[in-house]
Design a protein around this motif. Structure first.
Motif, PDB file in Angstrom:
ATOM      1  N   ASN A  44       7.794   3.101   1.239  1.00  0.00           N
ATOM      2  CA  ASN A  44       8.152   3.849   2.158  1.00  0.00           C
ATOM      3  C   ASN A  44       7.109   4.900   2.782  1.00  0.00           C
ATOM      4  O   ASN A  44       7.303   5.351   3.905  1.00  0.00           O
ATOM      5  N   ARG A 142       2.130   3.690  -5.189  1.00  0.00           N
ATOM      6  CA  ARG A 142       3.819   4.164  -5.907  1.00  0.00           C
ATOM      7  C   ARG A 142       3.536   3.644  -7.403  1.00  0.00           C
ATOM      8  O   ARG A 142       4.352   4.069  -7.802  1.00  0.00           O
ATOM      9  N   THR A 144       1.047   4.485  -9.093  1.00  0.00           N
ATOM     10  CA  THR A 144       0.569   6.845  -8.880  1.00  0.00           C
ATOM     11  C   THR A 144       1.867   7.471  -9.383  1.00  0.00           C
ATOM     12  O   THR A 144       2.265   8.902 -10.062  1.00  0.00           O
ATOM     13  N   LEU A 145       3.177   6.992  -8.548  1.00  0.00           N
ATOM     14  CA  LEU A 145       4.002   8.117  -8.097  1.00  0.00           C
ATOM     15  C   LEU A 145       5.173   8.344  -9.164  1.00  0.00           C
ATOM     16  O   LEU A 145       6.283   9.052  -9.207  1.00  0.00           O
ATOM     17  N   GLU A 294       5.562  -0.397 -10.328  1.00  0.00           N
ATOM     18  CA  GLU A 294       6.356   0.746 -10.615  1.00  0.00           C
ATOM     19  C   GLU A 294       7.293   0.821 -11.535  1.00  0.00           C
ATOM     20  O   GLU A 294       7.671   1.969 -11.275  1.00  0.00           O
ATOM     21  N   LEU A 409      -0.444  11.987  -0.708  1.00  0.00           N
ATOM     22  CA  LEU A 409       0.635  11.578  -2.089  1.00  0.00           C
ATOM     23  C   LEU A 409       1.171  13.134  -2.591  1.00  0.00           C
ATOM     24  O   LEU A 409       2.341  12.921  -2.158  1.00  0.00           O
ATOM     25  N   LEU A 412       3.669  14.505   0.685  1.00  0.00           N
ATOM     26  CA  LEU A 412       4.669  13.479   0.648  1.00  0.00           C
ATOM     27  C   LEU A 412       6.118  14.110   0.614  1.00  0.00           C
ATOM     28  O   LEU A 412       6.373  14.624  -0.131  1.00  0.00           O
ATOM     29  N   SER A 414       9.597  14.119  -0.840  1.00  0.00           N
ATOM     30  CA  SER A 414      10.149  13.661  -1.485  1.00  0.00           C
ATOM     31  C   SER A 414      10.816  12.898  -2.042  1.00  0.00           C
ATOM     32  O   SER A 414      11.077  11.241  -2.176  1.00  0.00           O
ATOM     33  N   ARG A 417       8.854   8.911  -2.247  1.00  0.00           N
ATOM     34  CA  ARG A 417       8.472   9.621  -3.376  1.00  0.00           C
ATOM     35  C   ARG A 417       8.915   9.072  -3.867  1.00  0.00           C
ATOM     36  O   ARG A 417       8.222   8.060  -5.308  1.00  0.00           O
ATOM     37  N   ASP A 418       9.807   8.161  -3.524  1.00  0.00           N
ATOM     38  CA  ASP A 418      10.772   7.145  -4.730  1.00  0.00           C
ATOM     39  C   ASP A 418      11.125   5.958  -4.585  1.00  0.00           C
ATOM     40  O   ASP A 418      10.231   5.427  -3.520  1.00  0.00           O
TER      41      ASP A 418
END
Lengths: 449, 449
Positions: A44, A142, A144-145, A294, A409, A412, A414, A417-418
């Motif tokens: 993304n 990715r 990390t999120l 991830e 980050l 970003l 939401s 973030r997905d």
């Protein structure tokens, strides 16, 4: 010839083109920009990385005696050209997005303004450096999120990274993107990245009894007692850990945790957690590894698996779902004239560009790709790094770039973030559109000239 | 600290385990083997590569002063252990399949027999070296087999290879597997690999007229005139090449060919071929590049596209469909006892093994994985490389390994040469099965000891 810094780590055509420019006396100012043409379906956003290694390469760019000799001996080039290469240094300007900045398709993240031969010569290695770390930082971001909140992420991927460089820069890029550290020792002296590591199955197997292996390790590394418990039977090994703990405790050695590396990690973790808790080892953490990425991290979070740390290896270090980015370093201006190619499926934006980012309540709300000098709303993302081949301003430390990445980050939207695909609004300024149309007319004329 | 040769390019756990072995005085002989657990769906065979770089690493293995100092300063290790590392060298034995040998799942391609700490320490870098080149040679071999007969294959992938050494070893591995050469200049001085290269779009764009760009290039590189013709309009550019040719010919310069890099390459090639032929340039070849891989190569062959050379880039250098192999380096024996772990989904074969290959009319007909010392039918594939840390026998040149690889590919059953999935019979000797069962009983007892 040192591989990392050698100007011979390039494509042959850079040298044959330079020869052409040299013979034709073409040394006017060229503008090249590095960008990604299209985001992969599984990304993304991307995270810029590798700028520091590139700057280091440019500042030290020079053909050494043995390299010149090899070129001369190759018989491909005349003496005058070899002499010219001997004197060549990088004296140009570089503007770039700071490392850790998030970016999108078609946005230049780095611009080179230099005499044409210099800007051309560096193309192959510039892409090689920026592509690798940007790809890796984007994959790591990715992770990390997606990881469960407050979990510890460690890069474990050295062995299957694509060579020495890829291993080292995977450690760097993942640390930049928010990992706690790496297992790759060299990243300690090279970049001051925190190191993590315990033991492998071979350590257990080399002992006749699993418990002996645990005890040997604990006594040798008393401050680092994380025991690998899946070599034979995970839950049985957890029981052995519980039985061993009092004997070690008597000698002042605490068991920090255990590592799981195979099977259904979440299910094993739940069972092992119970065994440890029942055995007075509530403080011991569970660390997991083995084919993680991830998506697996997100599952552990969704399942509330009692795992507090993760070793992410091969899929991170090879960016296995996206092992390359469709990136390019393209001539956008020469001798004051905007340039553009229109090879089918590979068109690009002409001119010297800047990227402006708008925010809504501290969340990124949209970018504008504009011409340098335009002044639309938003924060300009590219800033000066080199002027006349010399560093201008302050070189950020890796720790500072890591903080910048974390702030990025945090801004970003939401949906981005997905792990599910989502898009972000990027528009082209009308001045840039006009220039693109004008250059297209020029390009169309080329066919008949 | 030199990245390529530093023993700190390893996982931290190798050092913490070594500390454990040191404290426990565990220095008996260990046997480790490197193998691939499972072939990827897109690989009917793999090609062994990287042994020479590994041997170089082992022969020079040594902790340098600055590396020892860094380890001491890290506070993780006691002085006695640092002193021990200072003296550590690789004094073990290595047996391996020669580079270019084809192999299958579970077959060891390299065996290390050495005191446990030495055999353990080298694990991470050994995998890092063998994995990269084996993965790349295997991908390149598919391209070699799929390409139209007598076509020239060139590695073009440096820019998006994962770093400097991935680029260099992609050139080496693809040359080993039958490519004619590479665009990566450094591979010339490093390995004597033939170099190929022409010009980029930026060279065309930097000129006001496409024809001027062609002429500038031809006069600067008169022995290397392959002109890139897809910057603006491919067929229009082919006409310009035809018009330019007599003027160059008058000065003794021949146009060797043209390169296409975008669009429907086969269709453009047919049209360009007609234009060149009609323009008295029947000798000029057509070279194609742009997102190529073994599948595209097979298509060109099926379509009889008039293309005689191909630049294969990103998909080769990143092995993009299979960016990692499920490979491992596992302890199979320690202190004379066979070893095996049974972590779920990751079991392996114990003991010192040899691979025997049978042939039927010079075509490979089946392999047997047996214990060393067994004498089933077939040719043993692993042979001695190092004894006591020193090279034994003859070190093959890259050219010789390339010939070996070509002979190997010629012996491949036709079903395995295809891009469609096909399998090859590999069986386990009964003695190895018996040993595996015996070790399994030992392993099962571990859970309760």
């Amino acid at each position: 010839m040192e591989l990392q810094s050698s100007p011979l780590l390039t494509d042959l055509y850079q040298l044959t083109m330079l020869d052409g420019y040299f013979e034709a006396g073409m040394e006017e100012t060229a503008v090249f920009e590095f960008f990604v043409r299209k985001l992969p379906a599984n990304r993304n956003f991307l995270m810029a990385s590798g700028c520091e290694q590139l700057i280091d390469f440019l500042e030290n760019l020079q053909f050494r005696e043995d390299e010149l000799q090899w070129l001369a001996d190759s018989g491909r080039f005349r003496t005058g050209f070899i002499d010219y290469l001997a004197k060549l240094r990088f004296t140009g300007d570089v503007d770039a997005m700071p490392e850790g900045t998030l970016f999108f398709a078609d946005e230049p993240i780095l611009r080179v303004v230099a005499p044409l031969p210099q800007a051309q010569l560096i193309e192959s290695r510039l892409i090689n450096i920026l592509h690798l770390q940007t790809m890796l930082a984007s994959k790591a971001a990715r992770c990390t999120l997606a990881a469960p909140k407050d979990s510890l992420l460690v890069d474990f991927g050295m062995r299957r990274a694509h060579g020495a460089d890829a291993a080292l820069y995977a450690a760097r890029a993942s640390y930049l993107a928010g990992f706690a550290g790496t297992a790759t020792v060299y990243a300690g002296p090279a970049f001051g990245i925190p190191l993590y590591g315990t033991m492998a199955h071979s350590f257990i197997q080399a002992h006749d009894r699993e418990t002996d292996a645990f005890e040997t390790f604990a006594r040798a590394q008393p401050n680092n007692v994380i025991l690998l418990i899946d070599t034979y039977d995970t839950e049985a090994a957890a029981e052995k850990v519980v039985q061993l703990a009092p004997r070690l405790k008597a000698d002042g050695i605490a068991i920090k945790g255990v590592r799981l590396d195979s099977g259904d990690l979440a299910e094993h973790a739940r069972r092992v957690r119970k065994i440890l808790d029942a055995g007075d080892l509530e403080e011991a953490v569970i660390f997991a590894s083995g084919d993680l990425d991830e998506h697996k991290l997100a599952e552990f979070g969704a399942q509330s698996a009692p795992i507090s740390g993760f070793g992410i290896g091969t899929r991170l270090d090879t960016s296995s779902d996206v092992p390359y980015l469709n990136c390019a370093y393209k001539l956008t201006e020469y001798a004051g004239q905007a340039r553009r190619k229109r090879s089918e499926g590979k068109a690009m934006l002409p001119g010297r560009k800047q990227v402006f980012r708008c925010y809504d309540d501290s969340i990124m709300s949209g970018d504008i790709i504009a011409l340098e000098g335009e002044n639309p709303d938003g924060e300009p993302l590219l800033g000066p790094v080199l002027r006349g081949g010399e560093r201008v301003g302050y070189a950020p430390t890796l720790a500072e770039s890591r903080q910048h990445a974390a702030r990025q980050l945090a801004m970003l939207p939401s949906s981005l973030r997905d792990l599910e695909p989502a898009s972000y609004p990027v528009r082209i300024s009308s001045a840039l559109k006009d220039l693109t149309d004008a250059v297209d007319r020029f390009v169309a004329e080329q066919a008949v000239r």
